[in-house]
Write a protein that holds these residues in place. Sequence first.
Motif, PDB file in Angstrom:
ATOM      1  N   GLU A 284       0.839  -1.336  -0.018  1.00  0.00           N
ATOM      2  CA  GLU A 284       0.097  -0.039   0.009  1.00  0.00           C
ATOM      3  C   GLU A 284       0.637   1.362  -0.151  1.00  0.00           C
ATOM      4  O   GLU A 284       0.516   2.124  -0.789  1.00  0.00           O
ATOM      5  CB  GLU A 284      -1.054  -0.053   1.000  1.00  0.00           C
ATOM      6  N   THR A 285       1.988   1.453   0.863  1.00  0.00           N
ATOM      7  CA  THR A 285       2.918   2.407   1.011  1.00  0.00           C
ATOM      8  C   THR A 285       3.463   2.746  -0.597  1.00  0.00           C
ATOM      9  O   THR A 285       3.462   4.078  -0.956  1.00  0.00           O
ATOM     10  CB  THR A 285       3.763   2.524   2.056  1.00  0.00           C
ATOM     11  N   SER A 286       3.650   1.543  -1.054  1.00  0.00           N
ATOM     12  CA  SER A 286       4.442   1.646  -2.283  1.00  0.00           C
ATOM     13  C   SER A 286       3.494   2.215  -3.361  1.00  0.00           C
ATOM     14  O   SER A 286       4.115   3.017  -4.515  1.00  0.00           O
ATOM     15  CB  SER A 286       4.744   0.326  -2.780  1.00  0.00           C
ATOM     16  N   GLN A 287       2.209   2.094  -3.185  1.00  0.00           N
ATOM     17  CA  GLN A 287       1.413   2.733  -4.279  1.00  0.00           C
ATOM     18  C   GLN A 287       1.186   4.418  -4.127  1.00  0.00           C
ATOM     19  O   GLN A 287       1.074   4.839  -5.072  1.00  0.00           O
ATOM     20  CB  GLN A 287      -0.325   1.926  -3.938  1.00  0.00           C
ATOM     21  N   ARG A 288       1.378   4.481  -2.957  1.00  0.00           N
ATOM     22  CA  ARG A 288       1.088   6.177  -2.641  1.00  0.00           C
ATOM     23  C   ARG A 288       2.419   6.772  -2.996  1.00  0.00           C
ATOM     24  O   ARG A 288       2.413   7.814  -3.516  1.00  0.00           O
ATOM     25  CB  ARG A 288       0.816   6.409  -1.179  1.00  0.00           C
ATOM     26  N   VAL A 289       3.754   6.024  -2.832  1.00  0.00           N
ATOM     27  CA  VAL A 289       5.079   6.730  -3.275  1.00  0.00           C
ATOM     28  C   VAL A 289       4.853   6.897  -4.880  1.00  0.00           C
ATOM     29  O   VAL A 289       5.361   7.732  -5.441  1.00  0.00           O
ATOM     30  CB  VAL A 289       6.287   5.657  -2.927  1.00  0.00           C
ATOM     31  N   THR A 290       4.316   5.888  -5.445  1.00  0.00           N
ATOM     32  CA  THR A 290       4.143   5.950  -6.944  1.00  0.00           C
ATOM     33  C   THR A 290       3.275   7.153  -7.355  1.00  0.00           C
ATOM     34  O   THR A 290       3.444   7.809  -8.166  1.00  0.00           O
ATOM     35  CB  THR A 290       3.424   4.633  -7.475  1.00  0.00           C
ATOM     36  N   ASP A 291       2.073   7.061  -6.692  1.00  0.00           N
ATOM     37  CA  ASP A 291       1.072   8.471  -6.636  1.00  0.00           C
ATOM     38  C   ASP A 291       1.736   9.768  -6.874  1.00  0.00           C
ATOM     39  O   ASP A 291       1.574  10.714  -7.676  1.00  0.00           O
ATOM     40  CB  ASP A 291       0.000   8.248  -5.858  1.00  0.00           C
ATOM     41  N   VAL A 292       2.441   9.978  -5.778  1.00  0.00           N
ATOM     42  CA  VAL A 292       3.166  11.422  -5.375  1.00  0.00           C
ATOM     43  C   VAL A 292       4.141  11.745  -6.234  1.00  0.00           C
ATOM     44  O   VAL A 292       4.577  12.539  -6.652  1.00  0.00           O
ATOM     45  CB  VAL A 292       3.499  11.537  -3.909  1.00  0.00           C
ATOM     46  N   THR A 293       4.919  10.561  -6.739  1.00  0.00           N
ATOM     47  CA  THR A 293       6.044  10.677  -7.747  1.00  0.00           C
ATOM     48  C   THR A 293       5.624  11.025  -8.997  1.00  0.00           C
ATOM     49  O   THR A 293       6.094  11.808  -9.820  1.00  0.00           O
ATOM     50  CB  THR A 293       7.035   9.766  -7.629  1.00  0.00           C
ATOM     51  N   LEU A 294       4.592  10.379  -9.296  1.00  0.00           N
ATOM     52  CA  LEU A 294       4.071  10.635 -10.678  1.00  0.00           C
ATOM     53  C   LEU A 294       3.403  12.167 -10.602  1.00  0.00           C
ATOM     54  O   LEU A 294       3.528  12.775 -11.773  1.00  0.00           O
ATOM     55  CB  LEU A 294       3.037   9.736 -11.036  1.00  0.00           C
ATOM     56  N   ARG A 295       2.812  12.556  -9.716  1.00  0.00           N
ATOM     57  CA  ARG A 295       2.123  13.659  -9.526  1.00  0.00           C
ATOM     58  C   ARG A 295       3.147  14.805  -9.750  1.00  0.00           C
ATOM     59  O   ARG A 295       3.079  15.769 -10.408  1.00  0.00           O
ATOM     60  CB  ARG A 295       1.373  14.042  -8.145  1.00  0.00           C
ATOM     61  N   ALA A 296       4.268  14.412  -8.982  1.00  0.00           N
ATOM     62  CA  ALA A 296       5.441  15.541  -9.047  1.00  0.00           C
ATOM     63  C   ALA A 296       5.915  15.717 -10.577  1.00  0.00           C
ATOM     64  O   ALA A 296       6.233  16.967 -11.304  1.00  0.00           O
ATOM     65  CB  ALA A 296       6.771  15.289  -8.323  1.00  0.00           C
ATOM     66  N   PHE A 297       6.134  14.553 -11.453  1.00  0.00           N
ATOM     67  CA  PHE A 297       6.590  14.615 -12.745  1.00  0.00           C
ATOM     68  C   PHE A 297       5.402  15.251 -13.477  1.00  0.00           C
ATOM     69  O   PHE A 297       5.731  15.654 -14.517  1.00  0.00           O
ATOM     70  CB  PHE A 297       6.780  13.134 -13.201  1.00  0.00           C
TER      71      PHE A 297
END
Length: 537
Positions: free
Chosen positions: A339-352
């Motif tokens: 689950e935390t891996s999914q949120r890390v993915t989300d915020v990194t994508l949002r930054a990009f």
Amino acid sequence: MTDDEPTADLDPVTLEILRNQLESVAEEMGQVLITGAYSPNIKERQDCSTALFDASGALVAQAEHIPVHLGAMPDAVDVVMGCDPEPGDVFAVNDPFAGGTHLPDVTLVSPMAPDGEIVGYAVSRAHHADVGGSAPGSMPSGATEIYEEGLRLPAVRLVAGGEVNEDVRDLILANVRTPAERRADLRAQRAANDRAEERIGELLAEHGDRLWRAFDAVVAYSRDRMEAEIEALPDGTYEARDVLEGDGVTDDDIPIQAAVTVDGAELTVDFDGTAAQVEGNLNAPRAVAKSAVYFVVRAVTDPKIPPNQGCYDPITVAVPEQSILDPEPPAAVVGGNVETSQRVTDVTLRAFADAVPERVPADGQGTMNNLVIGDRRGEFTYYETIGGGFGARPTKDGMDGVQVGMTNTLNTPVEALEAEYPLHVERYALRPSSGGDGRFRGGLGLERSLTVQTDATVSLLTERRRTAPAGVNGGEDGATGENRIDGETVAAKVSRAVDAGTTLTIRTPGGGGHGPPAERDADARERDRRDGKVTDE
């Protein structure tokens, strides 16, 4: 091989042939593992990954399996290399604080020595449906220490000099609820690693020393291409923030914050501002954060770059110590991997998205919707991650009912599920109107209802039950998910004993929309209604 040995004799055609041969070995490893496994989680859902590393521990080739597995594999190889491996050894490791991700993911690392000298390492990682702990499936929602989550294996020799270490094997099997499955699945992993050594031996016989030069050349090729892709991104620092919905102990929001800095051909992702280590099980080892970042960078640059160590060399991941992304033992971590891996993915994508908005979709479902059902007597353990909506893309709709982000598994077919377990599928369907509206519509979530036909324990580890997947550029948010037991809405993270006849319903989130809804094409809206993707609007 030393750094100054030439690769000049590897013309582009020869290099491409060798690269494809190495990648085919990794793919074949995966097929051996999947076809040889016993548990539905591996043979049906394909919750496993395989890869090849050179003698220095650098990733050379991988099968396109599970992102959260693959990016974290180098840590397991590093740990094994510190244990003085010998030809014929096979090491097992799942310790999240020493090469693993979470305890159900058991990794086997085998030195490859077709001619008696170690030339590289074959690695297989598989999610085992139970590795002990306080609840069936080894994913208890309220765990506060890793000791509750199952058997913890530092790098240990499961096989020594070609002979199974029966003491280690028996110790593992004595601490799990389904030992016959574990025995068979571990055997399938060993077979996969053995196949890699066999194929590398054949390639060595065919190509000789050119094979070692190819190891270095494919890594250098990927590094050059990744550096070129990063250099083409606009320089600057781009930031994003999101939250996790409690850690299984409290319901307090847990912030995840990322700052992506592009500087020429180098890229840094810094998670300063992310929450400190939490009491519950959403802590994630540093390797999990790296996996998520590597996945995102590949996705927003060129996914066709051959995936190996060269892709990762230009990327730096900075994680605060004692944070939720770098916990200290004995922290509980089983939810961090999923689950935390999914949120890390989300915020990194949002930054990009601030740097290259034309390449980044709206939020996908942002959760793996982990469901575990286990018989109290330890006779079966069913584990599944359930798909949901993929975020709308800048030029097309999101996908419906798919795995998103850090997982790449299949589902368990209804026929296989009902044949293997005392479970009955009442409903398995798309959720109409769950995708966010927009110029391009977010993908639909799923609804899955199961009736348990025996007394059992249920564990749920889910997210996006109160914080919706965000739309972008004027698009609407996707629908939040929902968990129900006999019609009663329950928490996002819960473990509960249930009686025979209990029905569980998981409604997964939809993806966010992209662009203003008023700009959606009329024909697309009519098609949505005709296909049942939306209710009357």
